[in-house]
Scaffold this motif. Structure first.
Motif, PDB file in Angstrom:
ATOM      1  N   SER A   1      -3.639  11.817   5.255  1.00 16.33           N
ATOM      2  CA  SER A   1      -2.996  11.180   4.092  1.00 16.33           C
ATOM      3  C   SER A   1      -1.917  10.204   4.549  1.00 16.33           C
TER       4      SER A   1
ATOM      5  N   GLN B   1       0.825  -1.204   0.000  1.00 13.05           N
ATOM      6  CA  GLN B   1       0.000   0.000   0.000  1.00 13.05           C
ATOM      7  C   GLN B   1       0.863   1.259   0.000  1.00 13.05           C
TER       8      GLN B   1
ATOM      9  N   ASN C   1      -3.499   7.115   6.532  1.00 10.78           N
ATOM     10  CA  ASN C   1      -4.121   6.141   5.638  1.00 10.78           C
ATOM     11  C   ASN C   1      -3.078   5.368   4.851  1.00 10.78           C
ATOM     12  N   MET C   2      -2.086   6.079   4.365  1.00  6.18           N
ATOM     13  CA  MET C   2      -1.049   5.481   3.526  1.00  6.18           C
ATOM     14  C   MET C   2      -0.180   4.486   4.298  1.00  6.18           C
TER      15      MET C   2
ATOM     16  N   ALA D   1      -6.094  10.229   1.615  1.00  8.77           N
ATOM     17  CA  ALA D   1      -5.082   9.376   0.981  1.00  8.77           C
ATOM     18  C   ALA D   1      -4.921   9.741  -0.489  1.00  8.77           C
TER      19      ALA D   1
ATOM     20  N   TYR E   1       0.644   3.827  -3.108  1.00  6.18           N
ATOM     21  CA  TYR E   1       0.212   5.184  -2.803  1.00  6.18           C
ATOM     22  C   TYR E   1       1.341   6.199  -3.000  1.00  6.18           C
TER      23      TYR E   1
ATOM     24  N   TYR F   1      -5.010   7.884  -2.996  1.00  7.85           N
ATOM     25  CA  TYR F   1      -6.034   7.173  -3.784  1.00  7.85           C
ATOM     26  C   TYR F   1      -7.340   7.963  -3.801  1.00  7.85           C
TER      27      TYR F   1
END
Length: 246
Positions: free
Chosen positions: A89, A66, A92-93, A150, A70, A152
């Protein structure tokens, strides 16, 4: 090209209250994703992609994958939408994948993995529904914390700002299905079988199901928006400054 970034965006109004709430939401997203993977009926599109890219690289752990995926997307976000970067960000990453991996290790150690593998439909359906609800609520809290999103999640927002004639939900669905397509391509080369819906719902196998992920691509966006709107109405801390002044 001017990059629209300021360190002040890491510290929005009431950030000291929002930060622990956001971190708790991100941790809960990782935990619920681990259960969704164990059940095998589908995850969100980003996890579907990361899970099968990990399989292509010979592992079921998605933490490092991930971060790698990312990090590539982050380059685009920095260039065209750096204002979306914040503590959320980074959390989440860097956290969701590792929390998910650790949770799956715990499930295997405690026997919960084995329990889900042998469970009947009558047991799996309520567990899946409750887990999905918790995931959506957690995602809504994280996205509405105003602490960044994030890479994404930021890209569809950036695209939407430029393609104003196209509804955001349509852009998000196309982006999510693109992630699913990448996951399918990785699964093909990894020879990581995608269980068909009939077999999965009959309790045969626990591989990630394309059917569930495809459905989530259509449902998660609207559900997260509904939960987010409700949060802003009943929880003043999640109101933006303009709404709070009205």
């Amino acid at each position: 090209m001017k990059i629209n970034f300021s360190f002040k965006q890491f510290f929005p109004s009431k950030w000291r209250i929002k930060l622990p709430v956001m971190l708790a939401a991100v941790v809960m997203m990782g935990i619920t994703l681990s259960v969704l993977i164990e059940i095998g009926w589908g995850t969100d599109p980003a996890t579907f992609m990361n899970y099968h890219v990990a399989a292509l690289l010979g592992t079921e752990d998605i933490g490092f994958i991930q971060i790698m995926d990312y990090a590539v997307l982050l380059i685009f976000v920095i260039l065209f939408g750096a204002q979306h970067i914040g503590f959320g960000s980074i959390a989440n990453m860097c956290l969701i994948g590792f929390v998910c991996d650790f949770s799956r290790w715990i499930w295997n150690l405690t026997g919960f993995h084995q329990f889900l593998a042998a469970a009947s439909m009558g047991v799996l359906i309520p567990i899946f529904a409750a887990t999905l609800l918790l995931f959506v609520i957690s995602a809504a809290v994280y996205m509405n914390s105003e602490l960044g999103i994030a890479p994404y999640d930021a890209i569809p927002t950036i695209i939407s700002a430029s393609a104003k004639k196209m509804p955001f939900f349509a852009i998000r669905i196309i982006f999510d299905y693109s992630a699913i397509a990448i996951g399918l391509l990785a699964a093909f080369f990894a020879r990581n079988n995608i269980v068909n819906p009939v077999a999965s719902f009959a309790g045969i196998g626990l591989k990630t199901n394309i059917f569930g992920s495809a459905c989530m691509s259509l449902l998660l966006g609207p559900l997260i928006s509904v939960v987010g709107n409700w949060m802003r109405k009943v929880m003043p801390v999640f109101q933006n400054e303009e709404a709070a002044q009205k």
